[in-house]
Scaffold this motif. Structure first.
Motif, mmCIF file in Angstrom:
data_model
loop_
_atom_site.group_PDB
_atom_site.id
_atom_site.type_symbol
_atom_site.label_atom_id
_atom_site.label_comp_id
_atom_site.label_asym_id
_atom_site.label_seq_id
_atom_site.Cartn_x
_atom_site.Cartn_y
_atom_site.Cartn_z
ATOM 1 N N MET A 4 -20.081 -0.332 -51.062
ATOM 2 C CA MET A 4 -19.204 -1.234 -51.806
ATOM 3 C C MET A 4 -18.446 -0.492 -52.896
ATOM 4 O O MET A 4 -17.317 -0.836 -53.205
ATOM 5 N N ARG A 5 -19.055 0.528 -53.489
ATOM 6 C CA ARG A 5 -18.413 1.300 -54.555
ATOM 7 C C ARG A 5 -18.420 2.776 -54.196
ATOM 8 O O ARG A 5 -19.346 3.267 -53.566
ATOM 9 N N CYS A 43 -9.483 -1.897 -49.832
ATOM 10 C CA CYS A 43 -10.129 -1.367 -51.032
ATOM 11 C C CYS A 43 -9.154 -1.286 -52.198
ATOM 12 O O CYS A 43 -7.955 -1.486 -52.034
ATOM 13 N N LYS A 61 -13.562 0.626 -55.081
ATOM 14 C CA LYS A 61 -14.492 -0.337 -54.506
ATOM 15 C C LYS A 61 -13.861 -0.986 -53.293
ATOM 16 O O LYS A 61 -12.640 -1.118 -53.190
ATOM 17 N N ARG A 62 -14.720 -1.357 -52.381
ATOM 18 C CA ARG A 62 -14.288 -2.055 -51.187
ATOM 19 C C ARG A 62 -14.101 -3.521 -51.535
ATOM 20 O O ARG A 62 -14.893 -4.095 -52.296
ATOM 21 N N LYS A 63 -13.048 -4.113 -51.018
ATOM 22 C CA LYS A 63 -12.830 -5.545 -51.252
ATOM 23 C C LYS A 63 -13.688 -6.327 -50.276
ATOM 24 O O LYS A 63 -13.922 -5.906 -49.151
ATOM 25 N N ARG A 64 -14.135 -7.445 -50.725
ATOM 26 C CA ARG A 64 -14.930 -8.317 -49.848
ATOM 27 C C ARG A 64 -14.019 -8.932 -48.799
ATOM 28 O O ARG A 64 -12.871 -9.262 -49.073
ATOM 29 N N SER A 65 -14.554 -9.083 -47.610
ATOM 30 C CA SER A 65 -13.756 -9.704 -46.549
ATOM 31 C C SER A 65 -13.622 -11.190 -46.837
ATOM 32 O O SER A 65 -14.474 -11.814 -47.469
ATOM 33 N N SER A 66 -12.531 -11.770 -46.395
ATOM 34 C CA SER A 66 -12.258 -13.180 -46.679
ATOM 35 C C SER A 66 -12.646 -14.065 -45.513
ATOM 36 O O SER A 66 -12.002 -15.071 -45.247
#
Length: 67
Positions: A4-5, A43, A61-66
């Motif tokens: 994630m980071r 990201c 950081k990786r963005k959360r999937s929607s």
């Protein structure tokens, strides 16, 4: 991609990936790749340092999937 980071020095990233690029070419490729990933919404990132007095460092950081 599973993390994630990200917080890694560019020299360590070059070592881990086993690249044969020079630092200048690796940085060009890294900037292009990260900009593409950011434009796709994958990201957020920042490259810190100057490469001279302060070594380059990739943080992000990786963005959360929607989903």
């Amino acid at each position: 991609a599973g993390q994630m980071r990200v917080n890694i020095s560019v020299s360590k990233l070059m070592s881990v990936t086993g690249t044969s690029y020079t630092l200048m070419n690796f940085m060009r490729s890294l900037r292009q790749t990260m900009a593409r990933l950011e434009s796709l919404g994958f990201c957020e990132y920042e490259i810190l340092g100057t490469g001279r007095r302060t070594p380059y460092k990739l943080v992000g950081k990786r963005k959360r999937s929607s989903k």
